[in-house]
Enzyme design. Structure first.
Site, PDB file in Angstrom:
ATOM      1  N   THR A 281      32.996  40.987  45.673  1.00 15.96           N
ATOM      2  CA  THR A 281      33.369  40.297  46.907  1.00 15.96           C
ATOM      3  C   THR A 281      34.728  39.630  46.715  1.00 15.96           C
ATOM      4  O   THR A 281      35.083  39.185  45.625  1.00 15.96           O
ATOM      5  CB  THR A 281      32.320  39.260  47.311  1.00 15.96           C
ATOM      6  OG1 THR A 281      32.214  38.240  46.305  1.00 15.96           O
ATOM      7  CG2 THR A 281      30.951  39.907  47.522  1.00 15.96           C
ATOM      8  N   GLY A 282      35.491  39.577  47.799  1.00 12.12           N
ATOM      9  CA  GLY A 282      36.810  38.968  47.716  1.00 12.12           C
ATOM     10  C   GLY A 282      37.711  39.657  46.724  1.00 12.12           C
ATOM     11  O   GLY A 282      38.305  39.016  45.858  1.00 12.12           O
ATOM     12  N   SER A 283      37.846  40.980  46.851  1.00 13.54           N
ATOM     13  CA  SER A 283      38.517  41.757  45.798  1.00 13.54           C
ATOM     14  C   SER A 283      39.814  42.424  46.241  1.00 13.54           C
ATOM     15  O   SER A 283      40.254  43.404  45.636  1.00 13.54           O
ATOM     16  CB  SER A 283      37.556  42.819  45.252  1.00 13.54           C
ATOM     17  OG  SER A 283      36.924  43.542  46.290  1.00 13.54           O
ATOM     18  N   THR A 284      40.455  41.906  47.277  1.00 12.01           N
ATOM     19  CA  THR A 284      41.713  42.505  47.714  1.00 12.01           C
ATOM     20  C   THR A 284      42.907  42.002  46.909  1.00 12.01           C
ATOM     21  O   THR A 284      43.996  42.585  46.979  1.00 12.01           O
ATOM     22  CB  THR A 284      41.973  42.225  49.201  1.00 12.01           C
ATOM     23  OG1 THR A 284      42.012  40.805  49.422  1.00 12.01           O
ATOM     24  CG2 THR A 284      40.889  42.849  50.072  1.00 12.01           C
TER      25      THR A 284
ATOM     26  N   GLY B 292      44.160  39.042  43.384  1.00 13.23           N
ATOM     27  CA  GLY B 292      43.796  38.059  42.379  1.00 13.23           C
ATOM     28  C   GLY B 292      42.772  38.523  41.371  1.00 13.23           C
ATOM     29  O   GLY B 292      42.747  39.690  40.952  1.00 13.23           O
ATOM     30  N   ILE B 293      41.896  37.607  40.975  1.00 13.06           N
ATOM     31  CA  ILE B 293      40.879  37.899  39.971  1.00 13.06           C
ATOM     32  C   ILE B 293      39.953  39.021  40.444  1.00 13.06           C
ATOM     33  O   ILE B 293      39.604  39.923  39.676  1.00 13.06           O
ATOM     34  CB  ILE B 293      40.078  36.630  39.631  1.00 13.06           C
ATOM     35  CG1 ILE B 293      40.969  35.631  38.868  1.00 13.06           C
ATOM     36  CG2 ILE B 293      38.838  36.963  38.813  1.00 13.06           C
ATOM     37  CD1 ILE B 293      40.321  34.275  38.624  1.00 13.06           C
ATOM     38  N   GLY B 294      39.550  38.983  41.700  1.00  7.71           N
ATOM     39  CA  GLY B 294      38.655  40.008  42.221  1.00  7.71           C
ATOM     40  C   GLY B 294      39.254  41.393  42.144  1.00  7.71           C
ATOM     41  O   GLY B 294      38.579  42.368  41.786  1.00  7.71           O
TER      42      GLY B 294
ATOM     43  N   SER C  50      34.227  28.413  37.547  1.00  7.98           N
ATOM     44  CA  SER C  50      35.504  27.826  37.136  1.00  7.98           C
ATOM     45  C   SER C  50      35.257  26.746  36.108  1.00  7.98           C
ATOM     46  O   SER C  50      34.168  26.147  36.072  1.00  7.98           O
ATOM     47  CB  SER C  50      36.212  27.216  38.348  1.00  7.98           C
ATOM     48  OG  SER C  50      37.293  26.386  37.964  1.00  7.98           O
TER      49      SER C  50
ATOM     50  N   TYR D  66      35.669  21.539  45.626  1.00 11.76           N
ATOM     51  CA  TYR D  66      35.727  22.788  44.874  1.00 11.76           C
ATOM     52  C   TYR D  66      34.883  22.687  43.611  1.00 11.76           C
ATOM     53  O   TYR D  66      34.089  23.592  43.307  1.00 11.76           O
ATOM     54  CB  TYR D  66      37.187  23.089  44.526  1.00 11.76           C
ATOM     55  CG  TYR D  66      37.392  24.313  43.669  1.00 11.76           C
ATOM     56  CD1 TYR D  66      37.299  25.592  44.217  1.00 11.76           C
ATOM     57  CD2 TYR D  66      37.716  24.198  42.315  1.00 11.76           C
ATOM     58  CE1 TYR D  66      37.510  26.716  43.437  1.00 11.76           C
ATOM     59  CE2 TYR D  66      37.925  25.321  41.525  1.00 11.76           C
ATOM     60  CZ  TYR D  66      37.820  26.578  42.095  1.00 11.76           C
ATOM     61  OH  TYR D  66      38.022  27.693  41.327  1.00 11.76           O
TER      62      TYR D  66
END
Length: 264
Positions: free
Chosen positions: A13-16, A18-20, A141, A154
């Site tokens: 998820t959220g892989s467009t 950065g880390i993903g 994190s 966060y």
């Protein structure tokens, strides 16, 4: 060690970016077919096209869905029925002070950082358990352990991910499904890079200097004395997603550059 994930399907998820994005690439290099997820059709298509160009023999599927909402996640699961590897990476942080935040700010970040992973595990883990194999990884994190005063909301969501991860590992006891959390430190991800770029422009310095100032003033305990790369984070995630990691579950694994001063 040679990690092979041939025949496994992974959802990040959220892989467009950065880390993903780095995790998706790492899993694909190991042989997994990978579902790329993001909120924007343009970003998903761009990521999928770039990854296909980089790894022409790998299989990538793009799914546009906002996993911070129940409706968005229902759209995702309607398109992706089962996965063997679930990487709960979607998340964000807002540089907004505690006394300036309202209830809506807290609920918004909780929906994305925590509930997206809860929904994903609830939908995909039963199939893993039935098949007798699966990997679930929460991208938490170091802020889960050392909650930053500048981003308390966060930190709270990242601590919550550790609790969810450990609880799910207990639920999956003896099933062949492992559940773990990975805790990056300051990383040259899209979000952090944008923050550092803005700080550099404001102060009239380079981005490298802005990152060093951040480490010196905000994360002085870093032992590598630099930001980690997204690839370094992805390397640990790929291992935890592999057959070779079968003895590791219910764990919080740090790739924080030694920021957290702890021997365990």
């Amino acid at each position: 060690m040679k990690i092979e994930l041939n025949g496994r399907r992974a959802l990040v998820t959220g892989s467009t970016a950065g880390i993903g994005r780095a995790i998706a690439e790492g899993l694909a290099r190991a042989g997994a077919s990978v579902v790329i997820n993001g909120r924007s059709k343009e970003r998903v298509e761009t990521a999928v096209n770039e990854l296909r160009a980089l790894l022409p023999n790998a299989e990538f599927i793009g799914v546009v869905a906002d996993v911070s909402t129940a409706e968005g996640f229902a759209s995702l699961t309607a398109q992706v029925k089962d996965v063997d590897i679930l990487i709960n990476n979607a998340g964000t942080a807002y540089p907004k002070g505690f006394f300036e935040q309202n209830d809506a700010d807290w609920l918004d970040i909780y929906q994305l950082n925590v509930m997206s992973g809860v929904r994903a595990a609830r939908d995909y883990m039963p199939g893993m358990i039935q098949r007798g194999w699966g990997r679930v990884v929460f991208i938490s994190s170091e802020s889960a352990i050392a909650v930053p005063k500048e981003m308390i909301d966060y930190g709270v969501t990242k601590t919550a991910q550790l609790a969810v991860s450990r609880g799910l590992a207990e639920l999956a006891k003896g099933t062949g499904v492992t559940v773990n959390a990975v805790l990056p430190g300051p990383t040259r991800s899209e979000i952090m890079s944008n923050w550092m770029k803005a700080a550099a422009e404001e102060q009239g310095i380079t981005q490298d200097e802005a990152e060093q100032n951040f480490l010196d003033t905000t994360r002085p305990s870093s032992l590598i004395n630099r930001f980690t790369t997204t690839e370094e984070v992805a390397n640990l995630v790929v291992y935890v997603s592999s057959e070779q990691s079968s003895g590791t579950t219910g764990s919080s694994l740090r790739v924080d550059g030694g920021v957290v001063r702890s021997i365990i």
